[in-house]
Design an enzyme around this catalytic site. Structure first.
Site, PDB file in Angstrom:
ATOM      1  N   HIS A 180     -44.260-130.267  20.866  1.00 43.31           N
ATOM      2  CA  HIS A 180     -43.300-129.461  21.516  1.00 43.31           C
ATOM      3  C   HIS A 180     -44.259-128.184  22.243  1.00 43.31           C
ATOM      4  O   HIS A 180     -44.254-127.262  21.846  1.00 43.31           O
ATOM      5  CB  HIS A 180     -42.212-129.016  20.653  1.00 43.31           C
ATOM      6  CG  HIS A 180     -42.368-128.480  19.333  1.00 43.31           C
ATOM      7  ND1 HIS A 180     -43.524-127.578  18.862  1.00 43.31           N
ATOM      8  CD2 HIS A 180     -41.973-128.805  18.105  1.00 43.31           C
ATOM      9  CE1 HIS A 180     -43.625-127.593  17.600  1.00 43.31           C
ATOM     10  NE2 HIS A 180     -42.485-128.160  17.171  1.00 43.31           N
ATOM     11  N   ASP A 195     -36.523-133.219  19.742  1.00 40.24           N
ATOM     12  CA  ASP A 195     -36.648-132.477  18.768  1.00 40.24           C
ATOM     13  C   ASP A 195     -35.124-132.288  18.234  1.00 40.24           C
ATOM     14  O   ASP A 195     -34.974-130.965  17.528  1.00 40.24           O
ATOM     15  CB  ASP A 195     -37.344-130.935  18.900  1.00 40.24           C
ATOM     16  CG  ASP A 195     -37.850-130.360  17.716  1.00 40.24           C
ATOM     17  OD1 ASP A 195     -37.774-131.081  16.583  1.00 40.24           O
ATOM     18  OD2 ASP A 195     -38.387-129.265  17.916  1.00 40.24           O
TER      19      ASP A 195
END
Length: 387
Positions: free
Chosen positions: A219, A275
């Site tokens: 991320h 995510d």
């Protein structure tokens, strides 16, 4: 029209085909059991089922390499029922393959989840390929929403014990922790893609980690030191070294201008991830869990009570559309980021693309709205939108 497929040997006809590169004209995709047998411009022989999708966009199914939970279940539940429920529901988002992702947890807690991965082949729907271990080998200085008390320094014994229990295709690690550069090399040597994340690493150490075999950044921008012109850190290393850059395209984890920058300058390495937490796909704000933490979910985000972002409520199809509608990517570029590059980032050559011999993982989209109309996983129709 509700899309139907009645046999395990059939041919898809389409005028809007992305492999992910676009192919002009009328294309026929022959699927036999779980694989693509051929892609051609010639109609099939008589007797083979023809699935006419000329009014739809046909492209490779989405591959999510970083997803904690979906539709009320979480990887850390540690049950095949939880993974199976996630897989079944994920098909509606165009996802055909994914890596159930753990949170930072003791090795003893992770061992039975690793064992569970040996049974993933039984799961119907989107295919859980193996695990993504997001921790516990990450930095207590940059825990994100996870409990730093559960993190630990990696060592060879722990790694070998985990790998002996089951299969992981990705691990997130902080390279600055003592001994981790050698442990990155160890993981990479066993075919586990190493992603750098939850880290305060400097640029020089990130470069060493790349030389040791790290190939991705978890991320990107989140849970890492910010970029500074005298201290470029992991963000700077991600710009100069050819890491795959995992990106949560929800407009929450980064500013939408950042999404546009990423799509303009590093789209050839951009890996769309969600995510996602167990709240994703439910559309119900409230209180949920992520690992051992309580998270507060609203319409657009998931956070700890102190406001720290805690995963997301993003789905792959929504992220795909965001890359196009906000980021400015073309359809083939978006398929590359949502399908091909995620598969390549974990070493897969037969997913994320539609070609002879590849797994028949296919998403069918409305050509006007790009909403998911149907999903084919390993040759089987695993989702079809009802009229």
């Amino acid at each position: 029209m509700t899309i139907e497929i009645k046999s395990n040997h059939y041919v898809i006809k389409t005028d809007h085909f992305y492999a992910p590169e676009p192919i002009d004209g009328t294309v026929y995709i022959e699927v036999n059991n779980s694989r693509v047998e051929q892609v051609s411009f010639e109609p099939p022989e008589s007797g083979v089922e023809l699935v006419d999708l000329t009014d739809y966009v046909v492209g490779p199914g989405f591959v999510d390499v970083h997803i904690h939970g979906f539709a009320g279940h979480d990887t850390m539940e540690g049950t095949l029922e939880a993974i199976g429920s996630m897989a079944e529901k994920l098909a509606s988002t165009g996802t055909t393959a994914f890596l159930p992702t753990t949170t930072g947890a003791p090795v003893e807690t992770l061992k039975p989840i690793m064992q569970l991965s040996n049974s993933f082949a039984q799961v119907k729907g989107a295919k859980p390929l193996a695990l993504h271990l997001e921790g516990p080998f990450i930095s207590k200085k940059v825990p994100g929403a996870m409990d730093p008390n559960l993190f630990r320094q990696a060592n060879r014994d722990d790694i070998m014990e985990l790998l002996s229990e089951g299969k992981a295709l990705m691990v997130t690690m902080a390279p600055e922790i003592e001994g981790h550069l050698d442990m990155i090399e160890l993981f990479a040597g066993y075919g586990v893609s190493v992603s750098l994340g939850h880290t305060s690493t400097d640029y020089e150490t990130a470069a060493k980690a790349y030389a040791k075999g790290a190939t991705s950044i978890t991320h990107y921008f989140n849970a890492m030191s910010p970029f500074q012109h005298r201290q470029p850190g992991l963000i700077g290393a991600g710009l100069l070294y050819p890491f795959y850059l995992q990106f949560i395209a929800d407009g929450v984890h980064t500013h939408i201008a950042t999404m546009k920058i990423m799509c303009k300058y590093v789209k050839d390495r951009l890996v769309l991830i969600t995510d996602a937490t167990m709240a994703a796909g439910l559309g119900k704000p409230g209180r949920y869990t992520l690992g051992n933490r309580t998270i507060i979910v609203d319409e657009t985000s998931a956070r700890l009570e102190n406001g720290t972002l805690a995963g997301s409520v993003l789905t792959m199809d929504k992220g795909f559309r965001n890359l196009i509608n906000i980021g400015g990517l073309s359809l083939p570029e978006a398929f590359t980021c949502a399908s091909l590059l995620p598969a390549k980032s974990i070493g897969l050559k037969d997913r994320g693309t539609i070609k002879k011999g590849s797994m028949a993982d296919i998403v069918i989209l409305n050509k006007e709205t790009l909403q998911v109309e149907a999903t084919i996983g390993e040759g089987n129709l695993i989702y079809a939108r009802a009229d």
